[in-house]
Design a protein around this motif. Sequence first.
Motif, PDB file in Angstrom:
ATOM      1  N   VAL A   1       0.826  -1.212   0.000  1.00  0.00           N
ATOM      2  CA  VAL A   1       0.000   0.000   0.000  1.00  0.00           C
ATOM      3  C   VAL A   1       0.861   1.264   0.000  1.00  0.00           C
ATOM      4  O   VAL A   1       0.396   2.339  -0.409  1.00  0.00           O
ATOM      5  CB  VAL A   1      -0.972  -0.020   1.209  1.00  0.00           C
ATOM      6  N   LEU A   2       2.121   1.151   0.423  1.00  0.00           N
ATOM      7  CA  LEU A   2       3.005   2.317   0.432  1.00  0.00           C
ATOM      8  C   LEU A   2       3.358   2.793  -0.981  1.00  0.00           C
ATOM      9  O   LEU A   2       3.745   3.937  -1.177  1.00  0.00           O
ATOM     10  CB  LEU A   2       4.295   1.994   1.197  1.00  0.00           C
ATOM     11  N   SER A   3       3.225   1.898  -1.953  1.00  0.00           N
ATOM     12  CA  SER A   3       3.557   2.264  -3.339  1.00  0.00           C
ATOM     13  C   SER A   3       2.357   2.797  -4.118  1.00  0.00           C
ATOM     14  O   SER A   3       2.472   3.123  -5.300  1.00  0.00           O
ATOM     15  CB  SER A   3       4.139   1.050  -4.074  1.00  0.00           C
ATOM     16  N   GLU A   4       1.192   2.880  -3.468  1.00  0.00           N
ATOM     17  CA  GLU A   4       0.005   3.429  -4.135  1.00  0.00           C
ATOM     18  C   GLU A   4       0.227   4.903  -4.458  1.00  0.00           C
ATOM     19  O   GLU A   4       0.577   5.695  -3.573  1.00  0.00           O
ATOM     20  CB  GLU A   4      -1.225   3.286  -3.238  1.00  0.00           C
ATOM     21  N   PRO A   5       0.040   5.315  -5.708  1.00  0.00           N
ATOM     22  CA  PRO A   5       0.307   6.725  -6.083  1.00  0.00           C
ATOM     23  C   PRO A   5      -0.627   7.713  -5.406  1.00  0.00           C
ATOM     24  O   PRO A   5      -0.231   8.839  -5.110  1.00  0.00           O
ATOM     25  CB  PRO A   5       0.111   6.724  -7.600  1.00  0.00           C
ATOM     26  N   GLU A   6      -1.874   7.310  -5.178  1.00  0.00           N
ATOM     27  CA  GLU A   6      -2.831   8.196  -4.505  1.00  0.00           C
ATOM     28  C   GLU A   6      -3.472   7.420  -3.355  1.00  0.00           C
ATOM     29  O   GLU A   6      -4.490   6.754  -3.517  1.00  0.00           O
ATOM     30  CB  GLU A   6      -3.900   8.695  -5.480  1.00  0.00           C
ATOM     31  N   PHE A   7      -2.867   7.537  -2.188  1.00  0.00           N
ATOM     32  CA  PHE A   7      -3.351   6.771  -1.035  1.00  0.00           C
ATOM     33  C   PHE A   7      -4.633   7.379  -0.474  1.00  0.00           C
ATOM     34  O   PHE A   7      -4.768   8.597  -0.358  1.00  0.00           O
ATOM     35  CB  PHE A   7      -2.291   6.738   0.069  1.00  0.00           C
ATOM     36  N   ASN A   8      -5.577   6.513  -0.143  1.00  0.00           N
ATOM     37  CA  ASN A   8      -6.731   6.923   0.657  1.00  0.00           C
ATOM     38  C   ASN A   8      -7.018   5.792   1.629  1.00  0.00           C
ATOM     39  O   ASN A   8      -6.667   4.627   1.388  1.00  0.00           O
ATOM     40  CB  ASN A   8      -7.954   7.254  -0.206  1.00  0.00           C
TER      41      ASN A   8
ATOM     42  N   VAL B   1      -9.113   2.323  25.410  1.00  0.00           N
ATOM     43  CA  VAL B   1      -9.543   3.713  25.435  1.00  0.00           C
ATOM     44  C   VAL B   1      -9.528   4.349  24.042  1.00  0.00           C
ATOM     45  O   VAL B   1     -10.274   5.303  23.779  1.00  0.00           O
ATOM     46  CB  VAL B   1      -8.664   4.522  26.423  1.00  0.00           C
ATOM     47  N   ILE B   2      -8.710   3.822  23.111  1.00  0.00           N
ATOM     48  CA  ILE B   2      -8.652   4.443  21.780  1.00  0.00           C
ATOM     49  C   ILE B   2      -9.611   3.805  20.788  1.00  0.00           C
ATOM     50  O   ILE B   2      -9.735   4.282  19.657  1.00  0.00           O
ATOM     51  CB  ILE B   2      -7.217   4.413  21.198  1.00  0.00           C
ATOM     52  N   ARG B   3     -10.317   2.741  21.159  1.00  0.00           N
ATOM     53  CA  ARG B   3     -11.202   2.070  20.200  1.00  0.00           C
ATOM     54  C   ARG B   3     -12.271   3.009  19.633  1.00  0.00           C
ATOM     55  O   ARG B   3     -12.472   3.043  18.402  1.00  0.00           O
ATOM     56  CB  ARG B   3     -11.844   0.846  20.846  1.00  0.00           C
ATOM     57  N   PRO B   4     -12.980   3.790  20.467  1.00  0.00           N
ATOM     58  CA  PRO B   4     -13.981   4.702  19.890  1.00  0.00           C
ATOM     59  C   PRO B   4     -13.358   5.722  18.937  1.00  0.00           C
ATOM     60  O   PRO B   4     -13.969   6.086  17.923  1.00  0.00           O
ATOM     61  CB  PRO B   4     -14.581   5.397  21.121  1.00  0.00           C
ATOM     62  N   VAL B   5     -12.142   6.173  19.239  1.00  0.00           N
ATOM     63  CA  VAL B   5     -11.446   7.133  18.385  1.00  0.00           C
ATOM     64  C   VAL B   5     -11.150   6.510  17.021  1.00  0.00           C
ATOM     65  O   VAL B   5     -11.347   7.129  15.967  1.00  0.00           O
ATOM     66  CB  VAL B   5     -10.136   7.593  19.057  1.00  0.00           C
ATOM     67  N   VAL B   6     -10.682   5.249  17.051  1.00  0.00           N
ATOM     68  CA  VAL B   6     -10.375   4.536  15.812  1.00  0.00           C
ATOM     69  C   VAL B   6     -11.635   4.334  14.979  1.00  0.00           C
ATOM     70  O   VAL B   6     -11.640   4.555  13.760  1.00  0.00           O
ATOM     71  CB  VAL B   6      -9.712   3.178  16.125  1.00  0.00           C
TER      72      VAL B   6
ATOM     73  N   LEU C   1     -14.962   5.425  10.116  1.00  0.00           N
ATOM     74  CA  LEU C   1     -16.275   5.764   9.563  1.00  0.00           C
ATOM     75  C   LEU C   1     -16.227   7.086   8.784  1.00  0.00           C
ATOM     76  O   LEU C   1     -16.856   7.227   7.738  1.00  0.00           O
ATOM     77  CB  LEU C   1     -17.306   5.853  10.686  1.00  0.00           C
ATOM     78  N   ALA C   2     -15.465   8.042   9.301  1.00  0.00           N
ATOM     79  CA  ALA C   2     -15.361   9.342   8.641  1.00  0.00           C
ATOM     80  C   ALA C   2     -14.739   9.230   7.255  1.00  0.00           C
ATOM     81  O   ALA C   2     -15.017  10.045   6.377  1.00  0.00           O
ATOM     82  CB  ALA C   2     -14.545  10.300   9.499  1.00  0.00           C
ATOM     83  N   HIS C   3     -13.904   8.202   7.050  1.00  0.00           N
ATOM     84  CA  HIS C   3     -13.260   8.002   5.759  1.00  0.00           C
ATOM     85  C   HIS C   3     -13.930   6.897   4.937  1.00  0.00           C
ATOM     86  O   HIS C   3     -13.377   6.438   3.936  1.00  0.00           O
ATOM     87  CB  HIS C   3     -11.774   7.676   5.949  1.00  0.00           C
ATOM     88  N   GLY C   4     -15.109   6.469   5.376  1.00  0.00           N
ATOM     89  CA  GLY C   4     -15.863   5.489   4.603  1.00  0.00           C
ATOM     90  C   GLY C   4     -15.341   4.068   4.689  1.00  0.00           C
ATOM     91  O   GLY C   4     -15.674   3.229   3.842  1.00  0.00           O
TER      92      GLY C   4
ATOM     93  N   ASP D   1       6.894   1.350   9.074  1.00  0.00           N
ATOM     94  CA  ASP D   1       6.556   2.605   8.405  1.00  0.00           C
ATOM     95  C   ASP D   1       5.124   2.983   8.756  1.00  0.00           C
ATOM     96  O   ASP D   1       4.299   2.115   9.098  1.00  0.00           O
ATOM     97  CB  ASP D   1       6.676   2.464   6.885  1.00  0.00           C
ATOM     98  N   LEU D   2       4.813   4.280   8.648  1.00  0.00           N
ATOM     99  CA  LEU D   2       3.451   4.762   8.879  1.00  0.00           C
ATOM    100  C   LEU D   2       2.780   5.067   7.550  1.00  0.00           C
ATOM    101  O   LEU D   2       3.417   5.580   6.626  1.00  0.00           O
ATOM    102  CB  LEU D   2       3.468   6.028   9.742  1.00  0.00           C
ATOM    103  N   LEU D   3       1.501   4.741   7.445  1.00  0.00           N
ATOM    104  CA  LEU D   3       0.751   5.079   6.240  1.00  0.00           C
ATOM    105  C   LEU D   3       0.534   6.587   6.173  1.00  0.00           C
ATOM    106  O   LEU D   3       0.330   7.241   7.201  1.00  0.00           O
ATOM    107  CB  LEU D   3      -0.593   4.349   6.229  1.00  0.00           C
ATOM    108  N   PRO D   4       0.543   7.150   4.975  1.00  0.00           N
ATOM    109  CA  PRO D   4       0.444   8.612   4.812  1.00  0.00           C
ATOM    110  C   PRO D   4      -0.989   9.116   4.934  1.00  0.00           C
ATOM    111  O   PRO D   4      -1.608   9.562   3.961  1.00  0.00           O
ATOM    112  CB  PRO D   4       0.994   8.835   3.401  1.00  0.00           C
ATOM    113  N   VAL D   5      -1.541   9.034   6.125  1.00  0.00           N
ATOM    114  CA  VAL D   5      -2.907   9.484   6.355  1.00  0.00           C
ATOM    115  C   VAL D   5      -2.912  10.464   7.518  1.00  0.00           C
ATOM    116  O   VAL D   5      -2.206  10.275   8.511  1.00  0.00           O
ATOM    117  CB  VAL D   5      -3.848   8.287   6.645  1.00  0.00           C
ATOM    118  N   ASP D   6      -3.686  11.532   7.385  1.00  0.00           N
ATOM    119  CA  ASP D   6      -3.786  12.549   8.428  1.00  0.00           C
ATOM    120  C   ASP D   6      -4.691  12.020   9.555  1.00  0.00           C
ATOM    121  O   ASP D   6      -5.898  11.855   9.362  1.00  0.00           O
ATOM    122  CB  ASP D   6      -4.366  13.839   7.852  1.00  0.00           C
ATOM    123  N   THR D   7      -4.086  11.756  10.700  1.00  0.00           N
ATOM    124  CA  THR D   7      -4.862  11.265  11.844  1.00  0.00           C
ATOM    125  C   THR D   7      -4.851  12.282  12.985  1.00  0.00           C
ATOM    126  O   THR D   7      -4.996  11.920  14.153  1.00  0.00           O
ATOM    127  CB  THR D   7      -4.305   9.921  12.348  1.00  0.00           C
ATOM    128  N   SER D   8      -4.660  13.545  12.663  1.00  0.00           N
ATOM    129  CA  SER D   8      -4.585  14.569  13.705  1.00  0.00           C
ATOM    130  C   SER D   8      -5.872  14.654  14.524  1.00  0.00           C
ATOM    131  O   SER D   8      -5.836  15.057  15.696  1.00  0.00           O
ATOM    132  CB  SER D   8      -4.274  15.937  13.083  1.00  0.00           C
TER     133      SER D   8
END
Length: 311
Positions: free
Chosen positions: A184-191, A208-213, A218-221, A265-272
């Motif tokens: 998945v790291l080689s995907e040109p457009e990661f989602n 404690v982080i399960r609801p956050v996850v 869900l927010a990203h489908g 490695d970390l996947l390039p997704v904004d988890t802020s």
Amino acid sequence: MSQRIIDPRIRLRHIACFLEVARLRSMAGAADALNISQPAATKTIQELEALLGGQLFDRSRRRLALTAFGEVFFRYASTSLAALRQGIDAARGAHDAAMVRVGALPTVSAHILPDAVRAFTHDNSGVTTRIITGPNGYLLSLLRTGDVDIVIGRMAEPNAMVGLSFEHLYSERVVLAVRPGHPVLSEPEFNLRLIEGYQTLMPTPDSVIRPVVERILLAHGVTQLRDEIETVSNAFGRSYVRQTDAIWIISEGVVADDVAEGRLDLLPVDTSETLGPVGFTTRTDTPATLAATSLMQAVRDVAEKLRRAGY
């Protein structure tokens, strides 16, 4: 005055059994922990419910759950037992054989605590340090009963913080970790929906982080996770992800060293949006021991160094 005396029919065995059942959410588990038979544990809880005049547990589910009545009694019973244990230890002079007991979530155990304990033990020779890890709910139950002095991890939901206080140390986010060279790291457009094609390691439902996850997925489908594995084991997660194409959803602190050293490695997704406070949880009714206070300062010092380093 006589109305204020505790019913003498309520014995310590009733309280101990109730707290074990509440902690383990299982009559059989509590019986094993107390080294009694399951019928004896069931009878003890039934006796306590009769004496209190209310049902303590909801027995309609596979795992026992406290009723509203039981929740109220649990808060006071656990606090009372913790205070009693402290009194017994003090009377016996147990404070001379100092021990600090820490409940730590996996993220803290892996990232913050090792350096803090190293500094603490260097300056406090002769003090025994006991580290207990596990899900947040389990650690908070140990805190309430006095089996740990402090819990270090993410702040719990407000309804779980009655009688407890929280001191913020730093904030951290949830990340998605994979082995180096993962497809998945080689995907040109990661989602984020791309993770549905891979096995996923998830935090357990009581973490404690399960609801956050769940919210960020869900927010990203993301609705169709494949062959989901639920775990709070750092050792298993680290080993499994490095050997397979599984994706590990975990607090950043757990894998920070692995990422820095190139093992993950970390996947390039904004988890802020998953950023949450990490710190100390303590009982409001019980002052910290000298040993616990010293260890807490060592943790603060390590957290401050990490902040300055940009963590």
